[in-house]
Write a protein that holds these residues in place. Structure first.
Motif, PDB file in Angstrom:
ATOM      1  N   UNK A 347       0.804  -1.216   0.000  1.00 44.26           N
ATOM      2  CA  UNK A 347       0.000   0.000   0.000  1.00 44.26           C
ATOM      3  C   UNK A 347       0.837   1.267   0.000  1.00 44.26           C
ATOM      4  N   UNK A 348       2.071   1.188   0.520  1.00 42.26           N
ATOM      5  CA  UNK A 348       2.920   2.371   0.541  1.00 42.26           C
ATOM      6  C   UNK A 348       3.260   2.843  -0.873  1.00 42.26           C
ATOM      7  N   UNK A 349       3.518   1.902  -1.789  1.00 44.60           N
ATOM      8  CA  UNK A 349       3.822   2.303  -3.164  1.00 44.60           C
ATOM      9  C   UNK A 349       2.589   2.887  -3.841  1.00 44.60           C
ATOM     10  N   UNK A 350       1.416   2.363  -3.511  1.00 41.82           N
ATOM     11  CA  UNK A 350       0.180   2.956  -4.036  1.00 41.82           C
ATOM     12  C   UNK A 350       0.054   4.397  -3.560  1.00 41.82           C
ATOM     13  N   UNK A 351       0.240   4.630  -2.270  1.00 40.20           N
ATOM     14  CA  UNK A 351       0.128   5.981  -1.719  1.00 40.20           C
ATOM     15  C   UNK A 351       1.142   6.929  -2.364  1.00 40.20           C
ATOM     16  N   UNK A 352       2.393   6.483  -2.451  1.00 43.67           N
ATOM     17  CA  UNK A 352       3.427   7.347  -3.034  1.00 43.67           C
ATOM     18  C   UNK A 352       3.079   7.736  -4.456  1.00 43.67           C
ATOM     19  N   UNK A 353       2.591   6.765  -5.225  1.00 45.92           N
ATOM     20  CA  UNK A 353       2.280   7.029  -6.626  1.00 45.92           C
ATOM     21  C   UNK A 353       1.107   7.991  -6.750  1.00 45.92           C
ATOM     22  N   UNK A 354       0.070   7.785  -5.961  1.00 42.47           N
ATOM     23  CA  UNK A 354      -1.083   8.694  -5.974  1.00 42.47           C
ATOM     24  C   UNK A 354      -0.654  10.119  -5.638  1.00 42.47           C
ATOM     25  N   UNK A 355       0.197  10.275  -4.620  1.00 43.03           N
ATOM     26  CA  UNK A 355       0.607  11.608  -4.185  1.00 43.03           C
ATOM     27  C   UNK A 355       1.546  12.268  -5.187  1.00 43.03           C
ATOM     28  N   UNK A 356       2.461  11.495  -5.758  1.00 45.31           N
ATOM     29  CA  UNK A 356       3.364  12.060  -6.754  1.00 45.31           C
ATOM     30  C   UNK A 356       2.596  12.534  -7.975  1.00 45.31           C
ATOM     31  N   UNK A 357       1.591  11.780  -8.393  1.00 42.74           N
ATOM     32  CA  UNK A 357       0.780  12.180  -9.548  1.00 42.74           C
ATOM     33  C   UNK A 357      -0.005  13.453  -9.273  1.00 42.74           C
ATOM     34  N   UNK A 358      -0.548  13.565  -8.088  1.00 44.87           N
ATOM     35  CA  UNK A 358      -1.417  14.704  -7.785  1.00 44.87           C
ATOM     36  C   UNK A 358      -0.655  16.005  -7.675  1.00 44.87           C
ATOM     37  N   UNK A 359       0.518  15.983  -7.046  1.00 50.30           N
ATOM     38  CA  UNK A 359       1.221  17.247  -6.854  1.00 50.30           C
ATOM     39  C   UNK A 359       0.445  18.166  -5.928  1.00 50.30           C
ATOM     40  N   UNK A 360       0.491  19.465  -6.222  1.00 57.00           N
ATOM     41  CA  UNK A 360      -0.096  20.455  -5.319  1.00 57.00           C
ATOM     42  C   UNK A 360      -0.978  21.430  -6.076  1.00 57.00           C
ATOM     43  N   UNK A 361      -1.661  22.257  -5.310  1.00 56.98           N
ATOM     44  CA  UNK A 361      -2.453  23.328  -5.903  1.00 56.98           C
ATOM     45  C   UNK A 361      -1.537  24.493  -6.265  1.00 56.98           C
ATOM     46  N   UNK A 362      -1.929  25.336  -7.216  1.00 52.04           N
ATOM     47  CA  UNK A 362      -3.178  25.273  -7.964  1.00 52.04           C
ATOM     48  C   UNK A 362      -3.128  24.234  -9.084  1.00 52.04           C
ATOM     49  N   UNK A 363      -4.302  23.711  -9.432  1.00 52.16           N
ATOM     50  CA  UNK A 363      -4.405  22.776 -10.551  1.00 52.16           C
ATOM     51  C   UNK A 363      -4.483  23.586 -11.840  1.00 52.16           C
TER      52      UNK A 363
END
Length: 720
Positions: A347-363
């Motif tokens: 699950x840690x790799x899933x979390x890291x990947x989700x967060x790296x993809x999202x980045x930060x605001x503003x979108x």
């Protein structure tokens, strides 16, 4: 004396346990973004730096770490920091940058503020009862100010989050020092040619080349190839290294940038010699928990190669392919999450990947600039919660979900539908002549599921007003899908609407997603299976990417026997061509070196692509038949389907351990671990089981209730 020794032993155990609990912490998501930036900007093509196509965010350079403590006695703690910092207790700063402080007895609040532009601000704190973990709160802005009297304001307006962490549990291993592990590996053969030698490592691999016994002055050129043809084509090999040496004695050299290859073509001039070549294999240290074996040896080989393909593409994150991009693409990652739940359950790799993809605001754009990839991001969170039950992650990052959805809602057209706008890449799939114009039914389905995800996440985050808003958006869109896109004459969803009118084109994409999204009723499913999925007149899919979903839709409709033949034909076809990992695209009608071509380049295709490993998911979910019905497998079903196999056995990981099962045409054996399961099976006789009672559900369908931590042996007769 015994009493004193006992107390000392208890104290030592307490200190040891505390030291084991301490870990490096940071602002949540920042290490993941920093690591993603570092990894994705290692890509080169023929020694040229090749940056990503999208906006890259960065970590916060200044972060405040906060913890309230209540001590029965003074306590000394050690502080290790990445960056410049100060330490305060109850608002009063220590002089300098202390590596140790003593916290007085009583209630106190501790603040450590860290600045680091180059790396992620991070801290490791080790004491007897005070230590760094995810109970520490963090913020990038403490909103503190000083009035004219020198009095500091309170910080009640500050938004605090729980700190992020991973597995950096020693003070000497800070986050900035993270590297994937390596192990030495040797070539299986070396052969000479007119200009040098070609080194074969036996199968697709990834790592650092090591040159042994380099001596003399001159050039050494290395041309890498996933195929022998690529390594020998010095004009078109996708990756290479050109090195210069000036050495008076023999030395070994390890190259600084990892590469993907099977073959390495080594060419040297006459003034330099290289004794031999080996490699350091680089890998992610994740453990395999899932497994599958059956009566069909070809399918076993397909599973093994899929497993190896997925392992190669599992690195710091779930990436697409190891040779070319080495980037985090949301569509590729979404499939990797699903395969991961049936192999690693990491699950840690899933979390890291989700967060790296999202980045930060503003979108400012869709994820990876691709419309559908934003929706896959939301869908990945939906599945993450279903498979893990992790509400903390949802609550922590709900604000980032909301701002991304606000961006999507703001880019609907006048009809309230999504379509490609300026700056958007509408991908869907690599398919010749696939129209991306107008309002695509496929995109509306993904958007609808994303709104359903937001409804779920808003409820978990306690944002009831948001949840109701998203619920209404999702219901309204879902109610419009069939009036807008269903064609009675085609007995399918049409591909698109242009200028407010249905087009006549029918493709597989929206239709197969609507099946496993449960957006079709049973009559529509049956119609679509015949008119689309089993209709050779509908444009065929040639990428493993969309074959994943096509075969899932067929499995969801009970067509495992058909899917088994398709897996053996499609993935087995790659094995017959000598594949040691599965490809980005496979077209059985192509022959010879043309198999390696893509993007207008003779070796542009990836021969090790994460989305090629989908049998891992299909075999776990639809043959072994294990899937969660409520978050974290609190309830689940086991619905084994042999699909033409004589027997099969395997392991499916769940949060508390592994579900193990064996299935033949006469016997099913299941060992449970936690949660309440339902075994659903088809049998021509009433099944018998000493541990549970089979209940008839009509026809040849029976169900047995599975309690945690038990082994069940069921005798039955499989329906042919």
């Amino acid at each position: 004396m015994k009493h004193i020794l006992s107390l000392l032993l208890m104290l030592i155990c307490s200190i040891t346990a505390t030291a084991q609990q301490a870990t490096w912490i940071w602002y949540p998501g920042d290490f993941e973004i920093w690591l993603g930036n570092d990894m994705q900007n290692r890509r080169t093509e023929r020694e040229t730096f090749y940056p990503v196509f999208w906006k890259m965010d960065s970590h916060y350079p200044l972060v405040d770490f906060h913890k309230e403590v209540d001590l029965t006695a003074p306590e000394e703690v050690s502080i290790y920091v990445e960056g410049r910092y100060n330490v305060r207790i109850d608002g009063k700063a220590f002089e300098g940058a202390p590596s140790k402080i003593t916290i007085p007895a009583g209630k106190h609040w501790i603040n450590i503020k860290i600045f680091n532009q180059a790396f992620v601000p991070a801290v490791y704190i080790s004491g007897r009862t005070v230590f760094s973990d995810n109970t520490w709160l963090v913020t990038p802005e403490d909103k503190e100010w000083i009035d004219e009297t020198g009095k500091a304001s309170d910080i009640s307006a500050t938004k605090w989050l729980h700190s992020g962490s991973w597995n950096f549990n020693k003070p000497e291993t800070p986050p900035s020092a993270f590297r994937l592990p390596v192990s030495p590996a040797s070539a299986v053969s070396v052969s000479s040619h007119s200009k040098g030698r070609i080194v074969d490592f036996g199968k697709e691999t990834f790592g650092f080349i090591k040159l042994h016994g380099v001596n003399g002055s001159g050039k050494v050129n290395l041309y890498y190839g996933e195929s022998r043809e690529e390594a020998l084509d010095i004009q078109h090999a996708e990756t290479l290294d050109r090195l210069s040496f000036h050495q008076s004695e023999k030395r070994d050299t390890v190259l600084s940038l990892s590469k993907a290859f099977r073959y390495v073509n080594v060419e040297t001039d006459n003034e330099v010699q290289v004794d031999s070549i080996s490699m350091l294999y680089e890998y992610a240290g994740v453990k395999e928990r899932g497994n599958f074996r059956c009566s069909d040896e070809e399918l076993n080989s397909i599973y093994d190669v899929a497993k190896y393909t997925f392992r190669l593409a599992t690195r710091e994150f779930f990436i697409d392919g190891i040779k070319r991009d080495r980037w985090v693409w949301s569509g590729d990652a979404y499939q990797s999450y699903l395969m991961n739940y049936y192999l690693f359950y990491d699950n840690e790799t899933v979390q890291r990947t989700i967060l790296a993809l999202r980045g930060k605001d503003p979108v400012t754009s869709h994820i990876n600039t691709i419309l559908d990839y934003t929706f896959y991001w939301f869908m990945g969170i939906y599945d993450y919660y279903l498979y893990t039950g992790d509400e903390t992650f949802i609550k922590q990052f709900y604000p980032r979900m909301k701002t991304l959805m606000e961006y999507c809602l703001g880019r609907r057209n006048k009809n309230g539908l999504v379509e490609g706008m300026s700056g958007d890449w509408v991908f869907i799939d690599w398919a010749d002549g696939l129209s991306k114009k107008g309002e695509l039914s496929f995109e509306q389905l993904l958007f609808c599921r994303s709104l359903e995800t937001m409804t779920l996440c808003a409820d978990i985050a306690g944002e009831k007003k948001d949840a109701e808003t998203y619920r209404q958006y999702a219901a309204e869109l879902r109610a419009r899908l069939f009036p807008l896109y269903w064609s009675d004459s085609k007995q399918a969803l049409v591909h698109s609407r242009v200028n407010g009118m249905q087009t006549s084109n029918v493709t597989r994409y929206a239709n197969m997603f609507a099946i496993f999204f449960e957006y079709f009723d049973q009559q529509q499913k049956s119609a679509v299976k015949k008119s689309v999925l089993l209709n050779d007149n509908i444009q065929k899919i040639t990428t493993p990417y969309m074959r994943f979903y096509e075969l899932e839709a067929l499995c969801a409709m009970g067509e495992q026997a058909y899917v088994l033949k398709e897996m053996k034909s499609y993935w087995g076809g790659m094995l017959k061509l000598g594949a040691t990992s599965f490809w980005e695209l496979y077209d059985p009608s192509v022959s010879g070196p043309a198999h390696y071509a893509m993007y207008g380049r003779p070796f542009g295709k990836s021969l090790c692509h994460a989305w090629g490993a989908s049998p891992l998911y299909l075999l776990g979910k639809y043959y072994l038949g294990v899937k969660p019905e409520s978050p974290g497998y609190k309830t689940y079903t086991v619905q084994p389907v042999l699909g033409g196999l004589e027997w099969m056995e395997g392991t499916v990981p769940v949060p508390e351990g592994d579900i193990k099962m064996y299935c033949s045409k006469k016997e099913i054996k299941i060992t449970t671990i936690s949660g309440t399961g339902t075994l659903r099976l088809q049998s021509t006789i009433k099944p018998t089981c000493a541990q549970a009672i089979a209940e008839s559900k009509g026809g040849n369908t029976y169900e047995l209730t599975l309690q945690p931590g038990k082994t069940y042996v069921v005798n039955y007769r499989a329906v042919k």
